[in-house]
Design an enzyme around this catalytic site. Structure first.
Site, PDB file in Angstrom:
ATOM      1  N   SER A  25       0.827  -1.198   0.000  1.00  0.00           N
ATOM      2  CA  SER A  25       0.000   0.000   0.000  1.00  0.00           C
ATOM      3  C   SER A  25       0.866   1.254   0.000  1.00  0.00           C
ATOM      4  O   SER A  25       1.796   1.381   0.794  1.00  0.00           O
ATOM      5  CB  SER A  25      -0.900  -0.004   1.244  1.00  0.00           C
ATOM      6  OG  SER A  25      -1.701   1.142   1.269  1.00  0.00           O
ATOM      7  N   GLY A  26       0.561   2.174  -0.918  1.00  0.00           N
ATOM      8  CA  GLY A  26       1.320   3.418  -1.028  1.00  0.00           C
ATOM      9  C   GLY A  26       2.458   3.360  -2.005  1.00  0.00           C
ATOM     10  O   GLY A  26       3.192   4.339  -2.183  1.00  0.00           O
TER      11      GLY A  26
ATOM     12  N   THR B 233      -2.148   1.951  -7.942  1.00  0.00           N
ATOM     13  CA  THR B 233      -3.333   2.568  -8.557  1.00  0.00           C
ATOM     14  C   THR B 233      -2.926   3.624  -9.574  1.00  0.00           C
ATOM     15  O   THR B 233      -3.488   3.701 -10.673  1.00  0.00           O
ATOM     16  CB  THR B 233      -4.222   3.193  -7.469  1.00  0.00           C
ATOM     17  OG1 THR B 233      -4.590   2.179  -6.531  1.00  0.00           O
ATOM     18  CG2 THR B 233      -5.484   3.793  -8.085  1.00  0.00           C
TER      19      THR B 233
ATOM     20  N   ASN C 207      -0.986   5.094   3.240  1.00  0.00           N
ATOM     21  CA  ASN C 207      -1.377   5.630   1.934  1.00  0.00           C
ATOM     22  C   ASN C 207      -2.689   6.369   2.083  1.00  0.00           C
ATOM     23  O   ASN C 207      -3.641   5.841   2.667  1.00  0.00           O
ATOM     24  CB  ASN C 207      -1.517   4.470   0.931  1.00  0.00           C
ATOM     25  CG  ASN C 207      -1.810   4.965  -0.473  1.00  0.00           C
ATOM     26  OD1 ASN C 207      -1.850   6.154  -0.725  1.00  0.00           O
ATOM     27  ND2 ASN C 207      -2.020   4.038  -1.388  1.00  0.00           N
TER      28      ASN C 207
ATOM     29  N   SER D 190      -5.470   4.360  -0.478  1.00  0.00           N
ATOM     30  CA  SER D 190      -5.119   2.939  -0.543  1.00  0.00           C
ATOM     31  C   SER D 190      -6.282   2.129  -1.101  1.00  0.00           C
ATOM     32  O   SER D 190      -7.423   2.249  -0.652  1.00  0.00           O
ATOM     33  CB  SER D 190      -4.761   2.434   0.861  1.00  0.00           C
ATOM     34  OG  SER D 190      -4.507   1.051   0.842  1.00  0.00           O
ATOM     35  N   SER D 191      -6.000   1.294  -2.107  1.00  0.00           N
ATOM     36  CA  SER D 191      -7.031   0.397  -2.649  1.00  0.00           C
ATOM     37  C   SER D 191      -7.273  -0.723  -1.642  1.00  0.00           C
ATOM     38  O   SER D 191      -6.345  -1.456  -1.291  1.00  0.00           O
ATOM     39  CB  SER D 191      -6.574  -0.198  -3.980  1.00  0.00           C
ATOM     40  OG  SER D 191      -6.400   0.805  -4.932  1.00  0.00           O
TER      41      SER D 191
ATOM     42  N   GLY E  83       0.188  -6.164  -2.683  1.00  0.00           N
ATOM     43  CA  GLY E  83       1.449  -6.891  -2.597  1.00  0.00           C
ATOM     44  C   GLY E  83       1.550  -7.649  -1.285  1.00  0.00           C
ATOM     45  O   GLY E  83       0.636  -7.622  -0.440  1.00  0.00           O
TER      46      GLY E  83
ATOM     47  N   GLU F 199       2.057  -8.523   2.353  1.00  0.00           N
ATOM     48  CA  GLU F 199       1.864  -7.657   3.512  1.00  0.00           C
ATOM     49  C   GLU F 199       2.355  -8.342   4.769  1.00  0.00           C
ATOM     50  O   GLU F 199       2.006  -9.495   5.049  1.00  0.00           O
ATOM     51  CB  GLU F 199       0.378  -7.280   3.679  1.00  0.00           C
ATOM     52  CG  GLU F 199      -0.111  -6.300   2.627  1.00  0.00           C
ATOM     53  CD  GLU F 199      -1.504  -5.770   2.946  1.00  0.00           C
ATOM     54  OE1 GLU F 199      -2.123  -6.267   3.904  1.00  0.00           O
ATOM     55  OE2 GLU F 199      -1.967  -4.865   2.226  1.00  0.00           O
TER      56      GLU F 199
END
Length: 1060
Positions: A139-140, A144, A189, A192-193, A421, A423
């Site tokens: 994330s970040g 996206t 993020n 974040s998605s 990704g 985590e």
């Protein structure tokens, strides 16, 4: 040689500081990978495959650091793109940059996401095989944004029509909608998605995007009801509250304060500086319209979003018996209205649970904890299913409909996988377990496809394939997904079995079933050192990217993801069309237990693997440089962590297992042919023979390279670096030679061109001069011939023989006249005209004179005009009549000879309104004795007066003035004749004045007596009074003398100045 001043290294990242590594190409902007190798010490290598120490993680990260400091955020590992989030805007995504990467070979340009996008697009077009681009990272890291850049690239560079443009717009506008409903602010993020996304972009046979389809994976529904400190719920809730107008919020029962809603306050972060919820709301509303949502659908969608907020504010209390009841009736009313259900039924469903025992339905009351769970489960279910409906609605608007074939078979596809990704957090739960399982599958796929593509390339080139040793993570995938013995199967079994199943019993079941697996550890099974860092509620998996501890608390609940039956029944009765589609009534009659969350995820992941296996993959690995979201900051510890979990070193090791560098013969020979005399400047034979000759000259050892059918394979980067450095040295001598040859050739060519041009110009000019001379001779002969003939016939009437001569005579006269026209009115000269132009000449003379007179008169000032009028009158009266007139001509007449100071004030007072127009000193001679007396003659508008100091001696009305007499000599005497009958007059007045011409002219004009002035010769008779007359005799002499003669006459002797 072509010269360029604007070749750009690394898409403009380095600017002028990289001039030493710029490459000259056909368009001046493309830079091949080899061109940057000379600057590798400062900017690193563009492809990690070219790292000398490719097994060193430190060397890998140092290369990343060098490039990051130079704003070079993209680097390759073979065909894999590594992208580092710069946390700032870079000028590398313009339309110009898109054009640079369009239709260019992958390695001809520096690393960029556009290069990957274009390579996939061209492969799809040329090979007619579906492609996919896999984007991963934590994330970040910029996943996206990367997918947005790819969509923008296709939107700009692909062919377009009106229909295609609509599809492009919908593809681009689907992003803000999905981000609003599926993205949230997290600690790592701001956007974040919180779901995985796979998007297929469909292209027609022309290569234009004509449709799309989206698959979503594992939406983080738990975020709807709970957020960690410093995080937010999904963006859409805040956008609605901040951006919705007052009427909308009133209809939805909402306040413009997120702190009023329990589902929005748990993270204690209602505002984020980098997010403008009000503007984002406008973007989302516009995007919904572009995608094709009707106003009714938007209203029902917003009703559901508002209902989730109200749901969080439903509060419970406990009765003495422990049963719960609802304390917030207002929220129930809003909920019933927004969800379109019965309020009483909803109220009962939130506080009771329906149980079916032996075919009978029983309602069991819920305690406080169970009621809160039911409420949160309903909120998660409503939001999660609405999100799925939203994705399906977008898919309908993007669906490709072939108007010709009525099928999608004619469409090729490029897939975009934007997925979480690997985590690893301090506390890892069910979500991290699913995410990391997904990454294991993707890593397995990547290794298989990478090795497969490497093997295929080797085989196609006739190079012997050497087996590569690598970590096969199939053992971990089997540990998770294997039927009956895998972790997911054990989790499902524990969720389904009767009895008191809990998270801890699930952990015990794992220990008993997979406890002997080498990649599985629990606190109970671990050694003493490991137990210190593990709690009793955790199990550890040894993933390909490292070890991860998972806490089992919540595993069963999140896997079950159950919604009480009576809550389903209530929602199935909803009048909201979206909820009706989300909650199918057939679920109520279906006796089969729904699949668990983990099984659903495993099945969808298996389908995703099938999709990806059927396509040609490309990879983008995204890395975040720091947790603070600061530009320019490179956190080595964090990046090492991501390099490990993204498996980048493993990727590099697999890619470097064989040959580090490969190029087609033509590209290799074209670049390095200057290093061998036999291949420079051109190789006439087969390309393979030319490359073989070149590498032998360079001294390549047999183990350093292999020659394939169309490519050369170089095993070690140092071999390539040495070749590139040799080329850099060779360039100087080549440049000197080329410059010398070019200068010589250029000067010779220039001289030849100048000499040829001079010869051409000289010959042309000589011809021009000769033709001009011949033409002038012919014209002169013709002119002389016609002139002579005309002169012979000059006295004849006009005829062809004499017309030229006559015309010439006329022309000569007119030209002579134009040069000798009179310059003044007084100039009477005029050229003598030929007989034929006598009449015309006279007309021209008159016209010329009239024009000069008119011009002269136009220039005269009023004062000068008055002067001229007086002079004209004087001329009419005295010219050729009085001797002293010629002397008066050059002298200007003055306005008056007496100023007001010289006239006695009493005289002026007596005259009153009769203004003195002219005054002059005069001498009056008495009628008796002719005694001279000094007087002043004053002229007014209607009369003249003779003044002696302050007395008016005589007033003569102009109407009474009979005439004026003056001699023809140069004296100044004149006589004013008045009527004898007038008793006021004593007789005629004899006066002498020094300015007689001026005085009499003004008097004649004032009295209108111009024709009454008599110029006498010899003598003048005048009336003395009472019938008596006097005589003035005039004679010529040497000087002026006035005296009474013996005969009683007044004798005037005056000098003769002009003989008439």
């Amino acid at each position: 040689m072509r010269k360029t001043h604007e070749s750009i290294l690394e898409n403009g990242f380095l600017g002028k500081r990289s001039e030493e590594v710029k490459a000259v190409t056909t368009d001046g902007v493309r830079v091949m990978m080899e061109s940057a190798l000379t600057a590798r010490d400062r900017v690193g290598v563009q492809d990690f495959v070219l790292l000398e120490n490719y097994t060193s993680e430190a060397a890998f990260i140092e290369n990343l650091r060098k490039r990051f400091k130079e704003n070079l955020i993209y680097t390759y590992i073979g065909s894999v793109l590594v992208s580092v989030n710069p946390y700032k805007e870079l000028e590398i995504y313009t339309k110009q940059h898109m054009e640079r990467y369009r239709g260019v070979n992958f390695y001809e340009v520096s690393p960029h996401i556009y290069a990957v996008s274009d390579n996939s697009y061209r492969s799809m077009r040329t090979e007619r095989r579906d492609q996919c681009i896999l984007i991963s990272g934590e994330s970040g890291a910029g996943k996206t944004e990367a997918s947005k850049k790819i969509l923008q690239y296709y939107a700009v560079t692909c062919p377009a029509s009106e229909q295609v443009q609509m599809v492009k717009d919908r593809l681009l506008q689907s992003n803000p909608v999905l981000e609003a409903f599926g993205n949230a602010k997290t600690l790592r993020n701001d956007n974040s998605s919180r779901f995985g996304k796979y998007m297929d972009i469909q292209f027609d046979f022309k290569g234009a995007p004509v449709g799309g389809h989206i698959l979503n994976y594992l939406l983080e529904k738990s975020r709807v009801v709970h957020q960690n400190h410093g995080e937010r719920n999904f963006h859409i809730f805040y956008q609605l509250i901040e951006g919705g107008d007052e009427d909308l919020l009133r209809r939805l029962g909402l306040e413009r304060n997120p702190q009023q809603y329990q589902y929005l306050v748990k993270g204690n972060c209602p505002k984020v500086s980098s997010i403008n919820d009000r503007n984002d709301w406008k973007v989302v509303r516009k995007a919904l319209t572009v995608i094709g949502f009707s106003d009714e659908e938007v209203e029902e969608l917003l009703n559901i979003i508002a209902s989730v907020l109200h749901m969080g504010n439903v509060q419970f209390a406990a009765e003495e018996s422990g049963n719960s009841f609802i304390t917030t009736e207002t929220q129930i009313k809003y909920l019933a209205k927004l969800l379109g259900v019965e309020g009483s039924a909803l109220k009962e469903a939130l506080t009771h649970k329906k149980i079916i025992a032996k075919g009978e339905e029983l309602m069991s009351p819920l305690n406080l904890e169970q009621a809160a769970y039911a409420r949160d489960a309903l909120a998660k279910a409503v939001y999660g299913r609405t999100f799925t409906w939203l994705v399906n609605k977008i898919n309908l608007s993007l669906a490709f409909k072939d108007e010709v074939y009525h099928t999608s078979r004619s469409a090729a596809v490029i897939g975009l996988l934007d997925i979480y990704g690997f985590e690893v957090f301090q506390h890892n739960s069910f979500e991290q377990f699913c995410i990391n399982y997904c990454n294991e599958k993707l890593q397995q796929l990547f290794i298989e496809l990478t090795l497969k593509s490497e093997q295929e390339e080797y085989e196609s080139e006739g190079i012997t394939w050497e087996p590569v040793q690598y970590f096969n993570n199939k053992i971990i995938c089997d540990l998770v997904e294997e039927k009956f013995k895998g972790i997911i199967s054990i989790l499902d079994e524990e969720c389904l079995r009767p009895g008191d199943a809990s998270d801890l019993t699930f952990l015990e079941k794992l220990e008993s079933t997979v406890g002997g697996h080498p990649h599985f550890v629990t606190h109970k099974l671990a050694d003493g050192k490991t137990r210190k860092v593990m709690s009793r509620e955790e199990f550890r998996l040894l993933h390909y990217a490292g070890e991860v501890n998972y806490n089992v608390n919540g595993f069963l609940d999140k896997n079950n993801d159950l919604l009480f039956r009576n809550l389903k029944e209530v929602i199935c009765q909803s009048e909201n069309n979206i909820l009706t589609q989300c909650f199918d009534r057939e679920e109520l009659t279906d006796k089969k237990r729904p699949e668990t969350a983990a099984t659903q995820f495993k099945n969808s992941l298996a389908k995703l693997m099938e999709i990806l296996m059927s396509k040609e993959p490309s990879y983008i690995r995204c890395i975040k440089p720091n947790d603070a979201k600061q530009s320019g900051r490179f956190d080595e510890v964090l990046i090492r962590h991501q390099v490990k979990y993204l498996g980048l070193m493993e990727n590099l090791r697999v890619r470097r297992a064989g040959f580090a560098y490969r190029r087609r013969y033509e590209a290799f020979l074209q670049r390095y042919k200057p290093l061998c005399p036999e291949t420079w400047p051109n190789w006439p034979g087969r390309l393979a023979d030319g490359v073989s000759t070149l590498v032998k000259h360079l001294g390549y050892k047999p183990e350093e390279y292999k020659l394939g059918r169309s490519k050369i394979f170089i095993r070690f980067p140092k071999t390539l670096f040495a070749t590139e450095d040799a080329l850099e040295v060779r360039k100087h001598s080549i440049a000197t030679t080329l410059q010398a040859c070019w200068r010589g050739y250029s000067q010779k060519s220039k001289y030849r061109k100048l000499r040829h041009s001079a010869i051409v110009i000289q010959s042309w000019w000589r011809g021009v001069l000769a033709r001009r001379r011949a033409k002038r001779r012919r014209q002169a002969a013709d002119t002389i011939r016609r002139f002579i003939k005309g002169f012979i016939y000059r006295h004849q009437p006009r005829c062809p023989e004499n017309e030229y001569f006559l015309d010439y005579v006329r022309y000569s006269f007119l030209m002579n006249l134009s040069r000798n026209l009179p310059k003044t009115v007084l100039d009477k000269s005029w050229p003598t005209p030929p007989p034929a132009l006598t009449e015309a000449s006279e007309h021209l003379r008159k016209m010329c004179m009239q024009n000069m007179v008119w011009t002269y008169c136009k220039k005269i000032q009023p004062e000068w005009k008055n002067q001229m009028e007086q002079k004209v009158v004087a001329s009419e009266i005295f010219k050729d009549k009085k001797d002293n007139y010629p002397q008066s001509v050059p002298k200007l007449f003055v306005g008056t000879r007496l100023n007001n100071e010289e006239i006695n004030p009493k005289v002026l007072q007596v005259l009153g309104n009769d203004r003195v127009k002219y005054g002059v000193p005069v001498t009056k001679y008495d009628r008796k004795g002719y005694k001279a007396r000094a007087r002043q003659l004053l002229l007014t508008a209607t009369f003249a007066v003779i003044v002696e100091e302050a007395k008016l001696k005589q007033r003569i009305e102009y109407s009474a003035l009979k005439g004026i007499s003056v001699s023809s000599l140069s004296d100044g005497l004149f006589v004013l004749h008045v009527p004898c009958e007038d008793n006021k007059q004593k007789g005629d007045v004899v006066l002498q004045c020094d300015h007689v011409i001026e005085t009499l002219t003004k008097l004649a004009m004032s009295a209108d007596k111009v024709n009454n002035i008599n110029i006498n010769q010899g003598s003048i008779k005048f009336t003395i009074g009472q019938g008596k007359e006097g005589i003035i005799d005039f004679t010529s002499g040497s000087e002026l003398l006035v005296a009474k003669a013996k005969n009683g006459h007044l004798s005037v002797t005056a000098p003769r100045l002009n003989s008439r």
